[in-house]
Enzyme design. Structure first.
Site, PDB file in Angstrom:
ATOM      1  N   GLU A 141     -62.091  -4.610 -77.166  1.00 41.51           N
ATOM      2  CA  GLU A 141     -61.406  -3.469 -77.805  1.00 41.51           C
ATOM      3  C   GLU A 141     -62.184  -2.902 -78.992  1.00 41.51           C
ATOM      4  O   GLU A 141     -61.842  -1.838 -79.489  1.00 41.51           O
ATOM      5  CB  GLU A 141     -59.978  -3.867 -78.217  1.00 41.51           C
ATOM      6  CG  GLU A 141     -59.847  -4.630 -79.522  1.00 41.51           C
ATOM      7  CD  GLU A 141     -60.232  -6.101 -79.422  1.00 41.51           C
ATOM      8  OE1 GLU A 141     -60.893  -6.491 -78.443  1.00 41.51           O
ATOM      9  OE2 GLU A 141     -59.901  -6.857 -80.360  1.00 41.51           O
ATOM     10  N   CYS A 152     -59.737 -13.389 -77.783  1.00 47.93           N
ATOM     11  CA  CYS A 152     -59.935 -14.219 -78.976  1.00 47.93           C
ATOM     12  C   CYS A 152     -58.696 -15.081 -79.234  1.00 47.93           C
ATOM     13  O   CYS A 152     -58.419 -15.999 -78.486  1.00 47.93           O
ATOM     14  CB  CYS A 152     -60.303 -13.341 -80.154  1.00 47.93           C
ATOM     15  SG  CYS A 152     -60.992 -14.266 -81.535  1.00 47.93           S
ATOM     16  N   HIS A 160     -64.622  -9.485 -78.158  1.00 45.78           N
ATOM     17  CA  HIS A 160     -63.618  -8.427 -78.331  1.00 45.78           C
ATOM     18  C   HIS A 160     -63.984  -7.112 -77.646  1.00 45.78           C
ATOM     19  O   HIS A 160     -64.636  -6.263 -78.254  1.00 45.78           O
ATOM     20  CB  HIS A 160     -63.445  -8.146 -79.826  1.00 45.78           C
ATOM     21  CG  HIS A 160     -62.737  -9.229 -80.552  1.00 45.78           C
ATOM     22  ND1 HIS A 160     -61.410  -9.171 -80.883  1.00 45.78           N
ATOM     23  CD2 HIS A 160     -63.178 -10.427 -81.004  1.00 45.78           C
ATOM     24  CE1 HIS A 160     -61.051 -10.271 -81.525  1.00 45.78           C
ATOM     25  NE2 HIS A 160     -62.110 -11.049 -81.606  1.00 45.78           N
TER      26      HIS A 160
END
Lengths: 231, 82
Positions: free
Chosen positions: A196, A85, A194
Site C-alpha cells: 500500500e 505486516c 507494504h
C-alpha cells in the site's frame, strides 16, 4: 467492489490501505475492531501497525477481536483477506496462515525498499503479477522473521504456498527467505512488506526511471478486484 | 487472593535477544560464570474466589491457545498460588 480495511487500536496504515484500494478502482470500507459487522464487504485488508501495542505477541490480541471472529469464519468460506505486516502477524496468530513471526535476526527495526519475487500468482491478491516477477515495495518492521517447524516449512515448499520471497538480501532472518504466504485455497495472503506504500507516483520506492515512481504495490489491489469480478 | 501462575518461555532453540543482551551486560559487570540468560513471561490470573481444578484446566488451555504461541514458545508451568 467493497474492500474492508480493519482498524485496531494501534493500527497505522489503514488510511494508506484504503487509499490504495481507491487508486486501484475499488471502494474502501472502514471496519472497526470491536464491531463484528463486516458490512457486506467483498474482501478484507488487515493493515500494518502495532495493534494493541504489540502486547503479549504481535497480532495476538487483535486475533481475538470481535471483527476477527467474523473474518476468520468468512475467510474459511473463501472471503479474500490480505494481511500486511502487523496484519500478517494477525493472520498467523489467527491460524489462518501457519508459522510465526519473531524479532528480526539483527534485532534492529528495518525500513527499506525491498525487492521481492512473486512465486505464486494463483491467489486473490497476486493474479495480476507474472510468475517470478520481481517487485520492489517498502519493508518496515521489527518482528518480521518468519519461522515455522521443519515439517511445516517442507509442506509450504512442497505445496507451493510460499508466495513472496526476499531477493538479494534477507532483511530479517526469515526462514527460506519467506516474505509472504498464501493459504491452500489462495484467498488468504499475508506478507511483511507494504504494497500500500507503492501505489502512487511520487510516493513509492525509487526506480531506474525516476525517484519515488515505484507503483508495484498497486497490482495487489487490482488483483483482488479482478478476482472478485471473475468470481 | 488465589491466582494461577502461567509461565511461558521462548523455545530453547530460538534466539532470545533480550536474554542475550542481559547476559552480555552481566558479563561486562563481572559475572563471568553466568553462561547464558533466557527471559520468559510470568502471567498471573487472579480470582476473587477459590480456584478449582476446572479453573486450572481452563488456565492450561488459555496458556496453550492464547498466552503462548506454540511455534515460538512453550508453556513451562501452570500452578495455583494462594
Amino acid at each position: 467492489m467493497k474492500i474492508g480495511v480493519v482498524t485496531f487500536p494501534g493500527t497505522l496504515d489503514d488510511r494508506d490501505a484504503a487509499r490504495a484500494v481507491r487508486l486501484a478502482g475499488g471502494e474502501a470500507v472502514s471496519l472497526w475492531h470491536a464491531d463484528s459487522n463486516l458490512q457486506k464487504v467483498d474482501a478484507v485488508i488487515l493493515p500494518g501497525g502495532f495493534s494493541y501495542g504489540d502486547y503479549l505477541r504481535c497480532g495476538a490480541i487483535a486475533a481475538q477481536a470481535p471483527v476477527m471472529k467474523e473474518i476468520i469464519k468468512k475467510a474459511n468460506q473463501g472471503l479474500p483477506v490480505l494481511g500486511i505486516c502487523n496484519g500478517f502477524q494477525v493472520l498467523v496468530e489467527s491460524h489462518l496462515l501457519p508459522g510465526g513471526l519473531i524479532r528480526n535476526e539483527h534485532q534492529h527495526f528495518i525500513c527499506r525498499d525491498q525487492k521481492l519475487r512473486v512465486e505464486n500468482v494463483d491467489t486473490a491478491w497476486t493474479n495480476q503479477f507474472a510468475l517470478n516477477q520481481e517487485i520492489t515495495i517498502p519493508l518496515k518492521n521489527g518482528e518480521g522473521g518468519y519461522i515455522a517447524t521443519k515439517d511445516e516449512l517442507a509442506r509450504l515448499e512442497g505445496e507451493g504456498l510460499i508466495t513472496f520471497r526476499y531477493v538479494d538480501v534477507n532483511p530479517n532472518g526469515s526462514m527460506n527467505d519467506i516474505a509472504g504466504l498464501r493459504n491452500e485455497r489462495g484467498n488468504v495472503v499475508g506478507l511483511m512488506p507494504h504494497p500500500e506504500h507503492a501505489v502512487e507516483p511520487g510516493f513509492g520506492p525509487d526506480t531506474d526511471a525516476a525517484m519515488r515512481s515505484g507503483v508495484d504495490g498497486l497490482l495487489f489491489f487490482k488483483s483482488v478486484l479482478n478476482a472478485l469480478v471473475n468470481a | 487472593m488465589p491466582k494461577i501462575i502461567v509461565e511461558v518461555m521462548p523455545k530453547a532453540d530460538l534466539l532470545d535477544p533480550q536474554g542475550k543482551a542481559v547476559a552480555n551486560a552481566l558479563h561486562r559487570s563481572g559475572n563471568k560464570d553466568i553462561s547464558a540468560v533466557r527471559i520468559g513471561k510470568r502471567i498471573e490470573l487472579h480470582f476473587d474466589r477459590e480456584v478449582t481444578d476446572a479453573d486450572l484446566a481452563a488456565a492450561r488451555k488459555i496458556g496453550e491457545d492464547f498466552l503462548s504461541n506454540a511455534v515460538i514458545e512453550d508453556v513451562v508451568n501452570v500452578v495455583v498460588e494462594n
